[in-house]
Design a protein around this motif. Structure first.
Motif, short mmCIF file in Angstrom:
data_model
loop_
_atom_site.label_atom_id
_atom_site.label_comp_id
_atom_site.label_asym_id
_atom_site.label_seq_id
_atom_site.Cartn_x
_atom_site.Cartn_y
_atom_site.Cartn_z
N THR A 10 45.59 32.62 40.06
CA THR A 10 44.17 32.51 40.39
C THR A 10 43.45 33.51 39.49
O THR A 10 44.01 34.53 39.11
N GLU A 11 42.22 33.19 39.15
CA GLU A 11 41.49 34.03 38.20
C GLU A 11 40.03 34.13 38.60
O GLU A 11 39.43 33.14 39.01
N THR A 12 39.49 35.33 38.45
CA THR A 12 38.06 35.55 38.67
C THR A 12 37.50 36.21 37.43
O THR A 12 38.02 37.24 36.97
N ASP A 13 36.48 35.60 36.85
CA ASP A 13 35.83 36.12 35.64
C ASP A 13 34.39 36.45 35.97
O ASP A 13 33.70 35.68 36.63
N VAL A 14 33.93 37.59 35.47
CA VAL A 14 32.55 38.02 35.68
C VAL A 14 31.93 38.26 34.30
O VAL A 14 32.40 39.12 33.55
N TYR A 15 30.89 37.49 33.99
CA TYR A 15 30.12 37.69 32.75
C TYR A 15 28.98 38.63 33.10
O TYR A 15 27.95 38.21 33.61
N SER B 40 34.54 40.68 32.20
CA SER B 40 35.91 41.02 32.54
C SER B 40 36.59 39.87 33.28
O SER B 40 35.94 39.05 33.91
N SER B 41 37.92 39.86 33.19
CA SER B 41 38.72 38.84 33.82
C SER B 41 39.82 39.50 34.65
O SER B 41 40.40 40.50 34.23
N HIS B 42 40.07 38.94 35.82
CA HIS B 42 41.12 39.45 36.70
C HIS B 42 41.99 38.28 37.14
O HIS B 42 41.50 37.35 37.80
N ALA B 43 43.28 38.32 36.75
CA ALA B 43 44.22 37.26 37.13
C ALA B 43 45.21 37.80 38.15
O ALA B 43 45.63 38.96 38.07
N THR B 44 45.58 36.94 39.10
CA THR B 44 46.57 37.29 40.12
C THR B 44 47.71 36.29 40.04
O THR B 44 47.47 35.07 39.95
N TYR B 45 48.96 36.78 40.04
CA TYR B 45 50.15 35.94 39.93
C TYR B 45 50.93 35.96 41.24
O TYR B 45 51.14 37.01 41.83
#
Length: 179
Positions: free
Chosen positions: A59-64, A40-45
């Protein structure tokens, strides 16, 4: 003639034995590697996306969370993209292409840095960014890499809220092959 055949047989046997010894000496790391991960990917604007184009910091945080790999110690990973800017970003236009590097930190203590060229497409209500390139450092150096981010298109009504749209969630895949 019989003596000639036995010499040929002995020479073939020695050649085959030598070949087996050489192949056995090739390290497992020299074998072609492959890794496929999903998550999943979570982007913040900041500021939030609105219908009016503006420069936005992302900014973005991705979790494999699930990986299948030729390296049995690799089962998951994550990456965080430090703030990057998108000029003229709006809810109905997140066009961001170009190139750059990202580093995935794997659960086994290793990392992989990929240098990628990005292409963004919008089709059928789906925003997709595909980054293609090469692993340039760390585990799988020299391998081909394809990273894909898929987000649903933003509902324009969310962009009318005070502060605009500040987060966006999607799914991600990473495919690393070769070496």
């Amino acid at each position: 003639m019989r003596k000639y055949r036995s010499h040929v047989f002995a020479a073939c046997f020695l050649l085959a034995s030598a070949l087996v010894a050489v192949l056995a000496a090739v390290p497992a790391s020299a074998a072609a590697s492959s890794t496929i991960c999903t998550g999943s990917s979570h982007a913040t604007y900041n500021p939030g996306l609105t219908l009016t184009p503006q420069t936005v910091s992302v900014t973005e945080t991705d979790v494999y969370s699930s990986c299948t790999s030729t390296d049995p110690t690799l089962t998951s990973g994550s990456l965080s993209l430090a703030a990057f800017t998108i000029p003229d970003a709006a809810c109905n236009d997140l066009s961001a292409g170009g190139s750059g590097a990202l580093t995935v930190n794997w659960n086994n203590g290793q990392s992989s840095t990929a240098t990628l060229t990005y292409e963004l497409t919008v089709t059928g209500g789906i925003l997709q960014t595909v980054g293609t390139g090469t692993i340039t450092a760390g585990q799988f150096t020299g391998a081909t890499a394809v990273f894909t981010w898929v987000y649903p298109i933003v509902n324009p009504l969310l962009c009318l809220t005070p502060g605009g749209l500040t987060t966006h969630d999607g799914i991600i895949t990473a495919v690393i092959t070769g070496v």
